[in-house]
Write an enzyme that holds these catalytic residues in place. Structure first.
Site, PDB file in Angstrom:
ATOM      1  N   TYR A  23       0.855  -1.197   0.000  1.00  0.00           N
ATOM      2  CA  TYR A  23       0.000   0.000   0.000  1.00  0.00           C
ATOM      3  C   TYR A  23       0.887   1.241   0.000  1.00  0.00           C
ATOM      4  CZ  TYR A  23      -3.975  -2.954   1.054  1.00  0.00           C
ATOM      5  OH  TYR A  23      -4.949  -3.906   0.996  1.00  0.00           O
ATOM      6  N   CYS A  53      -6.839  -5.518  -6.678  1.00  0.00           N
ATOM      7  CA  CYS A  53      -6.482  -5.029  -5.333  1.00  0.00           C
ATOM      8  C   CYS A  53      -5.862  -6.144  -4.503  1.00  0.00           C
ATOM      9  CB  CYS A  53      -7.711  -4.482  -4.637  1.00  0.00           C
ATOM     10  SG  CYS A  53      -9.239  -4.754  -5.476  1.00  0.00           S
ATOM     11  N   HIS A  54      -6.112  -7.403  -4.884  1.00  0.00           N
ATOM     12  CA  HIS A  54      -5.542  -8.501  -4.100  1.00  0.00           C
ATOM     13  C   HIS A  54      -4.033  -8.584  -4.280  1.00  0.00           C
ATOM     14  CE1 HIS A  54      -6.657 -10.190  -8.044  1.00  0.00           C
ATOM     15  NE2 HIS A  54      -5.519 -10.822  -7.915  1.00  0.00           N
TER      16      HIS A  54
END
Length: 84
Positions: A23, A53-54
């Site tokens: 992130y 997003c995984h």
DNA sequence: TAGTTGACCGGAA
DNA sequence: ATTCCGGCCAACT
């Protein structure tokens, strides 16, 4: 110059298969190194099929969280793609 | 407009 | 190694 959200979505969508970014990395490339939290919030509100997003994980090495199953679901997706 | 929340990070105990 | 606390940012109410 788009908004932070658009940048984050574009970056996450550009993550190659078999690779994973934290992130913080995404936030940094988006222009805000300290917006890791915001990145997660954005993903939570904007998770699409175009946005893996995984493939985005925490800086500690943990997978972080995910929708529908949380970390467990994320781990399965990564393993299925070869990111693991 | 202001306050609260959250898929985070880093440092300290 | 694990647990607690403060800080930063964007979205939601």
């Amino acid at each position: 110059m788009k908004t932070f959200t658009e940048k984050v979505r574009a970056i996450v969508a550009k993550i190659p298969k078999g690779k994973s970014m934290t992130y913080k990395e995404v936030a940094t490339k988006a222009g805000n190194p300290k917006a890791a939290r915001a990145v997660g919030a954005i993903m939570r509100s904007n998770y699409n099929r175009d946005i893996p997003c995984h493939r985005v994980v925490k800086s500690d090495g943990s997978l972080g969280s995910y929708n529908r199953g949380g970390t467990l679901r994320k781990r399965e997706l990564l393993k299925a793609e070869g990111t693991l």
